[in-house]
Design an enzyme around this catalytic site. Structure first.
Site, PDB file in Angstrom:
ATOM      1  N   GLU A   1      39.389  43.915  46.440  1.00 24.35           N
ATOM      2  CA  GLU A   1      38.851  42.699  47.056  1.00 24.35           C
ATOM      3  C   GLU A   1      38.451  42.989  48.505  1.00 24.35           C
ATOM      4  OE1 GLU A   1      40.457  38.099  47.808  1.00 24.35           O
ATOM      5  OE2 GLU A   1      41.874  39.753  47.547  1.00 24.35           O
TER       6      GLU A   1
ATOM      7  N   CYS B   1      42.346  38.437  42.900  1.00 24.37           N
ATOM      8  CA  CYS B   1      43.644  38.338  43.551  1.00 24.37           C
ATOM      9  C   CYS B   1      44.461  37.111  43.118  1.00 24.37           C
ATOM     10  CB  CYS B   1      43.439  38.385  45.059  1.00 24.37           C
ATOM     11  SG  CYS B   1      44.913  38.916  45.985  1.00 24.37           S
TER      12      CYS B   1
ATOM     13  N   LYS C   1      35.465  33.347  43.747  1.00 19.51           N
ATOM     14  CA  LYS C   1      36.916  33.236  43.609  1.00 19.51           C
ATOM     15  C   LYS C   1      37.332  31.779  43.439  1.00 19.51           C
ATOM     16  CE  LYS C   1      41.155  34.777  45.992  1.00 19.51           C
ATOM     17  NZ  LYS C   1      41.661  35.480  47.209  1.00 19.51           N
TER      18      LYS C   1
END
Length: 274
Positions: A45, A145, A111
């Site tokens: 990331e 994540c 995300k």
């Protein structure tokens, strides 16, 4: 490519990201994949800058410098290049995971879960759409994540109409699930590494898929340490490949589609999914 049509090879870089220094990070990624031969190249990331308080200020146009670097890597290796960097578009900033093809075309996933306990949640917009794409005959779900903590967001769905009535499993059963591979790019701190490795395995088991989790190492510009613990996990939760914790390194692993389908047929847990 060195893998067979049934196989997919992934090369990932457990990177020590240089804080807010894109050019140095490009160089490190180039060096890391210099001799890699794989179908997919994956980096952590925010691989070009690190995950910090200035992500919004360092956001690029959708076809900015990091996009052009990603295209050059995809062309050079004739592979899909996967990583996240922040993008400014339509007045908002997104932590955007990109998959860039050798011909320069790309797809993206924004995300879905910005990290509440950091400035990401106040600086960046949240994505609202799950994405699935295909590469080399594999269906792939991207995630970033913090997304890893939310199993409903990553639920692998049965795409074929079925009944939950108890009955013998048909001999000609053909598993038809949303995705075969979950790709997770992360900056997951060392202090919570047990959660990282446990959740990677849990997502693989419950979704009957392969999982590739790529994390960074080193210490970032605000003093947070990262141990990496990057790995490829199979559909039973077993590690196919693991990077040495704390070490910047490149790992190549092979995943087998026939093995995955055979397992799904023999253990069709997905028929009873909620």
């Amino acid at each position: 490519m060195c893998a067979t049509a049934n196989e997919l090879e992934v090369a990932f870089f457990q990177q020590d990201i240089v804080w807010e220094s894109p050019e140095e990070n490009y160089r490190r990624v180039e060096d890391a994949f210099q001799n890699a031969r794989a179908d997919i190249l994956v980096v952590p990331e925010t691989f070009s800058t690190g995950f910090g308080n200035n992500m919004a200020a360092m956001a690029e146009d959708p076809r900015g410098e990091t996009y052009h670097f990603a295209v050059s890597m995809a062309r050079q290796h004739d592979a899909l290049f996967v990583g996240t960097w922040t993008v400014r578009e339509h007045g908002k900033v997104w932590n955007r995971l990109h998959w860039v093809r050798p011909d320069g075309t790309l797809g993206h996933y924004d995300k879905g879960h910005t990290f509440r306990m950091s400035s990401e949640a106040t600086q960046l917009a949240r994505g609202t759409k799950r994405e699935t794409f295909e590469w080399k005959g594999w269906r792939i779900r991207p995630a970033v994540c913090y997304d890893l903590r939310f199993p409903l967001w990553l639920r692998n769905r049965n795409l074929a109409p079925t009944t939950k009535e108890v009955a013998p499993v048909p001999e000609d059963l053909n598993p038809c699930l949303d995705y075969d591979l979950l790709l997770v790019c992360a900056n997951w701190p060392a202090s919570r590494h047990e959660a990282w490795t446990t959740l990677l395995k849990a997502r693989a088991i419950e979704n009957q898929c392969y999982v590739v989790g790529v994390n960074r190492v080193g210490t970032d510009g605000i003093g947070i340490a990262y141990s990496g613990n990057s790995m490829v996990v199979d559909y039973m939760g077993a590690a196919v490949a693991e990077a040495e914790p704390g070490k910047s390194c490149t790992i190549v692993a092979t995943m087998d589609k026939e093995d995955l389908v055979r397992f799904r047929k023999h253990w069709p847990f997905w028929l009873d999914a909620d």
